[in-house]
Scaffold this active site. Sequence first.
Site, PDB file in Angstrom:
ATOM      1  N   GLU A 161      -2.993 -11.977  -6.043  1.00  7.93           N
ATOM      2  CA  GLU A 161      -2.998 -10.891  -5.350  1.00  7.93           C
ATOM      3  C   GLU A 161      -4.149 -10.062  -5.803  1.00  7.93           C
ATOM      4  O   GLU A 161      -4.254  -9.482  -7.001  1.00  7.93           O
ATOM      5  CB  GLU A 161      -1.597 -10.014  -5.657  1.00  7.93           C
ATOM      6  CG  GLU A 161      -1.737  -8.940  -4.679  1.00  7.93           C
ATOM      7  CD  GLU A 161      -0.508  -8.112  -4.784  1.00  7.93           C
ATOM      8  OE1 GLU A 161      -0.020  -8.195  -5.859  1.00  7.93           O
ATOM      9  OE2 GLU A 161      -0.276  -7.294  -4.010  1.00  7.93           O
ATOM     10  N   LYS A 194      11.032   8.023 -10.761  1.00  8.47           N
ATOM     11  CA  LYS A 194       9.953   7.815 -11.966  1.00  8.47           C
ATOM     12  C   LYS A 194       8.770   7.219 -11.111  1.00  8.47           C
ATOM     13  O   LYS A 194       8.769   6.159 -10.684  1.00  8.47           O
ATOM     14  CB  LYS A 194      10.335   6.816 -12.900  1.00  8.47           C
ATOM     15  CG  LYS A 194       9.542   7.080 -14.119  1.00  8.47           C
ATOM     16  CD  LYS A 194       9.251   5.727 -14.949  1.00  8.47           C
ATOM     17  CE  LYS A 194       8.319   4.779 -14.289  1.00  8.47           C
ATOM     18  NZ  LYS A 194       7.063   4.943 -14.296  1.00  8.47           N
ATOM     19  N   CYS A 204       0.159  -3.322  -0.381  1.00 13.79           N
ATOM     20  CA  CYS A 204       0.884  -4.446  -0.695  1.00 13.79           C
ATOM     21  C   CYS A 204       0.767  -5.654   0.904  1.00 13.79           C
ATOM     22  O   CYS A 204       0.692  -6.718   0.332  1.00 13.79           O
ATOM     23  CB  CYS A 204       2.349  -4.249  -0.852  1.00 13.79           C
ATOM     24  SG  CYS A 204       2.994  -3.038   0.572  1.00 13.79           S
ATOM     25  N   GLU A 251      10.755  -4.053  -3.490  1.00 21.00           N
ATOM     26  CA  GLU A 251       9.447  -4.352  -2.597  1.00 21.00           C
ATOM     27  C   GLU A 251       8.426  -4.661  -3.444  1.00 21.00           C
ATOM     28  O   GLU A 251       7.677  -3.847  -3.952  1.00 21.00           O
ATOM     29  CB  GLU A 251       9.096  -3.006  -1.783  1.00 21.00           C
ATOM     30  CG  GLU A 251      10.158  -2.781  -0.769  1.00 21.00           C
ATOM     31  CD  GLU A 251      10.156  -3.588   0.518  1.00 21.00           C
ATOM     32  OE1 GLU A 251       9.421  -4.392   0.590  1.00 21.00           O
ATOM     33  OE2 GLU A 251      11.084  -3.221   1.276  1.00 21.00           O
TER      34      GLU A 251
END
Length: 471
Positions: A375, A171, A278, A244
């Site tokens: 972040e 997905k 990331c 992750e």
Amino acid sequence: MAEKYRLTIGGQSVEADRYAEVRNPSTGDVVGLAPQASSAQLAQAIGAAKDAFQAWRHADDATRAAACGAIAGVLTEHAGELAELLSREQGKPLGGMGAEFELQGCIGWAGFTGQQSLPVKVLEDSPDRRVEMHREPIGVVGSITPWNWPLMIAIWHIVPAIRTGNTVVIKPSPFTPLGTLRMIELISAVLPPGVLNCVSGGDELGAELSQHPDIAKVVFTGSIATGKKVMASAADTLKTLTLELGGNDPAIVLPDVNPEQIVEGLYWGSLINSGQTCGAIKRLYVHDDIYDRVCDALVVFNENIPMGDGLTEGNLLGPLQNGRQYEKVIELVEDAKKQGARILCGGEAAEGPGYFYPVTFVADIKDGTRLVDEEQFGPVLPIIRYTDVEDAIRAANGTEFGLDASVWGADPAQTAAIANRLEAGTVFINKHADIAPHVPFGGIKCSGLGVEFGEEGLEAYTQIKIINAAA
Ligand code: NAD
């Protein structure tokens, strides 16, 4: 009328009852229509994967290895089409470290995974017993992907799963579903029906997938907040997990470097994919002795890096991918300004159209400011001054994140000693964001669970079975 993309279920290209527009973040133009899979279609996809698993789990090793080679072949043949679609829906430029680079990554990882294997290990062969350790597939893998590197991350999930005998339902992110839908449609044609299925829809479809009792493993790449939800929903049926998650990578620059020599590495280590990566540098700790020179070098380097529409040749940086991310970046920079930080360049959103935000280096900023602690996931880098390296190490380690970190310096003994003390899944020395298919990659602390790539990454798609025979 914009093109309708299709789900892949049981080897068939399938339409949906509802569609959502996907827009180009550079222009606002509609790129295509993404099918919104119903719960029934999700169940069909999982059912098809479950049926296909019965044969695929027993397919011989050479067949499964060849399938990965065939996937790499399809990606090579359609790299141009997929790169253009990726650039249009994600925003990243075709050139530089953009869409064509991402497709090359897909091809490289698929090809490499095809050549990997996990042979049976004989743990004991003695007059008493013969003990063998086999690696068996787990079952139907649910793959949930983000919008920053959508095709490469999909390949990182899918190919090792298939290589080891699992079947997959993927997905993609609702922000970037089209490239994945098209890529899976193409790849699925070289696999037995049901081995690889793709459903697109909103976040709730991800939640349904990760809760489904017939999903044996979830591989998820995305934010920490969603990763925690996926982990909670895996508990009921004890699913295997690879997570992750987000990063807030620190880089520590020691006073003995030559700023001109490291500026390119620092710049792309941070600005790759306009910072929407990331494992990019998101906090830069620079020693007081060279602080101004590093700041100046970054600003000057940036002057030659064009940002703009991904399909315009020469651009090396694209926009933020979506409005949510764009608003977040603006909010963090405005907050930093209020806290008294100094904007070295950028700092104001560009005039529309598109979610363009200029490269922004922010000086005289401290830990405890949102731009440092959170972040940012955009083309904005806080540069923090330190005088005692112990303070920089403490700050680098003082967060919930633990994806990557880096240390930059001229003395190999000193950089190695600092690397040993940094808390991260990967610590780079004099570089950042250098990944490879044979090198395990993953986060510690809240940045993730488990690794991808290398032998260990492949093992993550298997469960151990021991055959213990009397002599
Ligand atoms: P996100 O968590 O918002 O979404 C990721 C995926 O999860 C999407 O497909 C989304 O639809 C789905 N989802 C949303 N809610 C869900 C739920 N309750 N259950 C199951 N699935 C759900 O993340 P994003 O904004 O798409 O991606 C950016 C984040 O991904 C950043 O934090 C970035 O650091 C992280 N990321 C990590 C890595 C890594 O390898 N560690 C790589 C790329 C991106």
